[in-house]
Write a protein that holds these residues in place. Structure first.
Motif, short mmCIF file in Angstrom:
data_model
loop_
_atom_site.label_atom_id
_atom_site.label_comp_id
_atom_site.label_asym_id
_atom_site.label_seq_id
_atom_site.Cartn_x
_atom_site.Cartn_y
_atom_site.Cartn_z
N ARG A 1 7.90 0.36 2.60
CA ARG A 1 7.50 -0.81 1.84
C ARG A 1 8.70 -1.69 1.49
NH1 ARG A 1 5.16 0.97 -3.04
NH2 ARG A 1 5.72 3.13 -2.64
N ASP B 1 -9.53 9.41 -5.02
CA ASP B 1 -9.04 9.70 -6.37
C ASP B 1 -10.08 9.41 -7.45
OD1 ASP B 1 -6.67 10.30 -5.11
OD2 ASP B 1 -5.76 8.34 -5.52
N GLN C 1 -7.07 3.31 -0.49
CA GLN C 1 -6.09 4.33 -0.85
C GLN C 1 -6.49 5.10 -2.11
OE1 GLN C 1 -2.22 2.63 -2.03
NE2 GLN C 1 -3.29 0.75 -2.64
N TYR C 2 -7.47 4.55 -2.85
CA TYR C 2 -7.93 5.20 -4.07
C TYR C 2 -9.32 5.85 -3.92
CZ TYR C 2 -4.24 2.24 -6.02
OH TYR C 2 -3.05 1.61 -6.28
N ASP D 1 -16.79 2.75 0.19
CA ASP D 1 -16.38 3.22 1.51
C ASP D 1 -17.53 2.97 2.50
OD1 ASP D 1 -15.48 4.51 3.74
OD2 ASP D 1 -14.97 6.39 2.73
N GLY E 1 -6.80 -1.84 3.38
CA GLY E 1 -6.87 -0.50 2.81
C GLY E 1 -6.35 -0.38 1.39
N TYR E 2 -6.16 -1.51 0.70
CA TYR E 2 -5.64 -1.43 -0.66
C TYR E 2 -6.55 -0.58 -1.55
CZ TYR E 2 -4.14 -2.51 -5.34
OH TYR E 2 -3.72 -2.37 -6.64
N TYR E 3 -7.84 -0.90 -1.56
CA TYR E 3 -8.76 -0.10 -2.38
C TYR E 3 -9.02 1.27 -1.75
CZ TYR E 3 -9.79 -4.32 -5.11
OH TYR E 3 -9.69 -5.41 -5.92
N ILE F 1 0.82 -1.22 0.00
CA ILE F 1 0.00 0.00 0.00
C ILE F 1 0.85 1.27 0.00
CG2 ILE F 1 -1.89 1.24 1.11
CD1 ILE F 1 -2.85 -1.43 2.23
N GLU F 2 0.69 2.03 -1.04
CA GLU F 2 1.62 3.11 -1.37
C GLU F 2 1.67 4.26 -0.38
OE1 GLU F 2 2.04 3.41 -6.02
OE2 GLU F 2 -0.01 2.86 -5.50
N HIS F 3 0.62 4.49 0.38
CA HIS F 3 0.66 5.65 1.27
C HIS F 3 1.69 5.47 2.39
CE1 HIS F 3 -1.30 3.83 4.76
NE2 HIS F 3 -2.22 3.32 3.97
N GLN F 4 2.23 4.25 2.55
CA GLN F 4 3.25 4.03 3.58
C GLN F 4 4.62 4.61 3.20
OE1 GLN F 4 2.70 -0.01 5.75
NE2 GLN F 4 2.09 -0.41 3.64
#
Length: 807
Positions: free
Chosen positions: A57, A165, A161-162, A183, A157-159, A49-52
């Protein structure tokens, strides 16, 4: 540990690429990568998960071992190809399995095989195509903690994070299943009141039915979604103390019935809906519900779908708190109050914002495709609704549902009770679910009418004779199966002694004459849900099924989900794909005094029903002791039963369907009941019929959504000598059928055919089949403790066992 998966859709490489792009795992830049090692690193970093942030990561990837001497990130720095062993070492760790605890880094493929996990058809070194296909399959593989890997990622939280967007399609489908891209923190909770065609409380106004709606916030902006509808009479509370006060005394004698010849036509009837009062006059329209609610008790399978683009609706029906009408325990009125909600969801009925103002509100957010879900009474009403053929009901997932209320509270002319609820009956259940009592002001105005109505239920259920009559015929859904248009997914426990297996068996076999698609899952539990089990991908199967039925996604659900899926009772975590339940078995007929039985039985065997008063009182208070003593050889109950034991069986068999006995029997009185049980004798550690919690709160059904325990049937720590396979009961005055009273002359032998509860049972080699013949069943029948002696002519009696060869 074994993990069984039936909901993975075989997918072509080109489609895999498009689906990985859709869920953002394969970015436009990554799609151009030609180096499999670099692509694998991309996938692993994306997993966390990119927000980390990249540094975080990378460290997480370093926490994975690719070989016994290299972590996964180091591997991607020093190798020019991804080996199959390295990929699956890392895969096991991503799935939650621990190195040296669950598997060894030298043998990951053996671990995959032992666990039952799918392995991609790739070479020893993975090129880019292999890597993409293997990663896709991995995302659809179940973890150690009871979720597919993509569902686990969604819960982390994978989805999510988007979410801000707006880059993910809503709904989004991956491998034929709806994804958790909604959500759940923004779900809308509304209440409406559907106007039915009923006036069951006879107040001159149509009954309004409270309906609780949970839907994605996106439906306010025009999105239309399918609906999971659970009709739960318990939803608005129950009157447990009132039910206890009404519970019937079962310690009373069996009494003789007046001999009568009754035709089937005399006990069957067609329902005619009384002309309802005029519909309410609509004074206005709105799309905004006036009332909101806080969800208290929900079904975690429904919660799972709330994150995946489905709305969920709960309604308790007539006679419940904030609704009009009275409870009727399974009658046509109850069915029509259930289907009224479906008609509102499909645009064919009016609902209002409250009881008074007559402001109409539509289900504008519904795509008019409805499924029903739920267990026990909830599953019962799903069956009831399906038998009306109501438009818009595309499927029902019926879990432990009643298909004929007579078979729930009666059996072959006997008053019986669901095990554990001695003395309950239709009137007791009506009283318990009549939650209008919980609002004193409302109850004050209807109390006298309710008490009169309750007396009518008590009279109609007829605890005196225990016979089938028009009251029960009004509550027999099996006679309307030809009207079913909804595809049916039936789930039932083979050890369910509440809603017994015959309810699923007769529903399953009756549906064979219809054109609907039907599936059945038979587990080894009692009266439970199975959507949180480690060994079976039930949530994913339900997702595949409902995505197909309600979203019309062509995902091969009808082909991939087995027609008959049976959990084995000998090998833990083993689920067997069968072709049918009870269809065309190989019948094995055995005379009760031939050489099949270990000891040559006497031609005439006898037993008496009466117990010493002190022993009767002891067993009445301790049913577990009675169950134990009835089975074992040395027992205070040796005079109260005939106990026959077969020789050891040399080959394992499946008992598939409905065992029956043909008995030649007499009673010393002009009354009598018979109980027959089939027993598996053999020392063994057997599966628990109540699931074991493996990990509390381990399953998150969405991102920061509700959680569920991870469960499984496990082998008992104790070795037991015997297990009940199946049982049946009959009033000897109902030898012909369940509505005619036959003559019963004392000491006269009669021919009786008794069908036991349907089963699917794996009988292991080395065990013995036991047959118990007795009178009173302390668990379920009346307990008169009467002085009755029964005789059985074993030479003129036989058992009929439906067998299927061991697979």
């Amino acid at each position: 540990m074994k993990i069984n998966q039936f909901a993975i859709v075989p997918t072509k490489h080109e489609t895999i690429i498009e689906e990985l792009k859709a869920i953002r795992f394969l970015s436009p830049r990554a799609a151009k990568v030609t180096d499999s090692v670099m692509l694998w690193r991309h996938f692993l970093l994306k997993f966390y998960i990119e927000h980390q942030g990249r540094t975080t990561r990378v460290e997480k990837v370093r926490g994975l071992m690719a070989t016994p001497t290299q972590d996964a990130y180091e591997y991607t720095e020093k190798h020019r190809a991804v080996s199959k062993l390295a990929f699956y070492n890392v895969a096991l760790q991503l799935l939650g399995f621990e190195v040296d605890e669950d598997f060894h880094l030298n043998t990951p493929l053996a671990a995959f095989h032992d666990l039952g996990l799918p392995i991609a058809e790739v070479g020893d070194e993975l090129d880019v195509t292999d890597l993409i296909d293997a990663w896709y399959l991995l995302l659809n593989t179940r973890t150690k903690y009871g979720q597919s890997l993509i569902d686990y990622l969604a819960s982390q939280g994978y989805y999510a994070q988007y979410f801000d967007d707006n880059v993910l399609p809503q709904p989004l489908f991956f491998n034929g299943k709806a994804q958790a891209v909604f959500d759940t923190s923004k779900l809308l909770h509304n209440v409406v009141y559907v106007e039915s065609d009923l006036d069951t409380d006879q107040d001159g106004k149509r009954d309004l039915l409270k309906v609780e709606v949970i839907r994605p916030a996106e439906t306010e902006d025009g999105l239309k979604v399918p609906v999971l509808y659970t009709a739960s009479p318990y939803n608005q509370g129950t009157n447990d103390k009132a039910g206890e006060r009404l519970t019937h005394n079962v310690d009373r004698p069996l009494t003789p019935k007046t001999v009568s010849t009754v035709t089937k036509e005399a006990v069957t009837t067609e329902f005619e809906l009384p002309t309802p009062p005029a519909a309410r006059e609509i004074t206005g329209h709105t799309s905004t519900a006036e009332e909101k609610f806080v969800a208290n008790s929900t079904y975690s399978l429904n919660d799972y779908f709330l994150a995946r683009g489905f709305a969920v609706v709960y309604a308790a029906g007539i006679g419940t708190k904030n609704s009009d009408g009275v409870r009727t325990t399974g009658s046509e009125e109850e069915t029509l109050s259930t289907t009224a909600v479906i008609e509102w969801l499909t645009g064919d009925r009016i609902a209002f914002t409250n009881h008074i103002d007559n402001i109409a509100i539509d289900a504008f957010w519904s795509n008019h495709s409805v499924a029903m879900t739920g267990r026990s009474y909830l599953g019962t009403l799903a069956t009831a609704a399906a038998t009306t053929g109501v438009k818009g009901l595309k499927t029902a997932i019926v879990e432990a549902g009643i298909s004929n209320w007579y078979d729930y509270y009666r059996e072959n002319g006997l008053v019986v009770a669901p095990n554990g609820f001695q003395g309950e009956d239709a009137d007791v259940l009506a009283e318990e679910t009549f939650s209008r009592q919980k609002e004193a002001g409302d109850y004050y105005h209807i109390k006298d009418f309710w008490e009169d109505h309750l007396e009518q239920i008590t009279s109609g259920q007829d605890r005196q004779t225990g016979n089938y009559n028009q009251f029960w015929d009004h509550r027999n859904y099996l006679k309307n199966l030809k009207k079913v248009k909804a595809d049916m997914l039936i789930v039932h426990g083979l050890n369910d002694d509440n809603v017994k297996p015959e309810h699923a068996f007769y529903l399953w076999n009756g549906l064979k004459d219809t054109k609907v698609t039907q599936k059945i899952i038979l587990h080894q539990g009692r009266h439970i849900y199975i959507n949180n089990f480690r060994s079976l991908d039930f949530n994913e199967m339900a997702n595949l099924w409902l995505t197909n039925k309600l979203y019309d996604v062509a995902n091969q659900a009808n082909e991939l989900i087995p027609d008959t899926l049976v959990q084995d009772n000998v090998s833990p975590e083993t689920w067997v794909d069968q072709s049918d339940w009870g269809g065309d078995p190989e019948w094995h007929h055995t005379n009760l005094n031939d050489g099949t039985w270990e000891k040559q039985a006497n031609e005439i065997a006898s037993y008496r029903d009466r117990l010493p008063d002190d022993l009767f009182q002891q067993y009445s208070k301790d049913l577990n002791q009675w169950n134990h003593d009835m089975l074992v050889e040395s027992s205070p109950l040796t005079q109260q039963r005939i106990r026959l034991m077969s020789t050891k069986i040399t080959q394992p068999h499946f008992l598939d369907g409905q065992v029956s006995v043909d008995l030649t029997i007499s009673s010393s009185e002009n009354i009598g009941m018979i109980s027959v049980a089939l027993i598996d004798y053999g020392d063994a550690q057997r599966l628990t019929t109540s699931p074991t919690v493996l990990e509390p709160k381990a399953i998150n059904v969405g991102f920061r959504n509700t959680v569920d325990d991870l469960k499984e049937f496990t082998l008992s720590d104790q070795t037991t000598p015997a297990k009940l396979i199946t049982i049946g009961h009959m009033n000897l005055q109902n030898r012909t059928n369940n509505y005619q009273n036959d003559e019963l002359t004392p000491d006269h032998f009669y021919q009786v055919n008794l069908k036991l509860q349907p089963t699917f049972y794996h009988m292991p080699a080395g065990h013995r089949i036991g047959l118990l013949i007795f009178g009173t069943d302390m668990n379920t029948t009346l307990r008169g403790n009467q002085e009755i002696t029964y005789q059985v002519d074993l030479g003129k009696s036989q058992i009929n066992i439906p067998l299927k060869r061991h697979q």
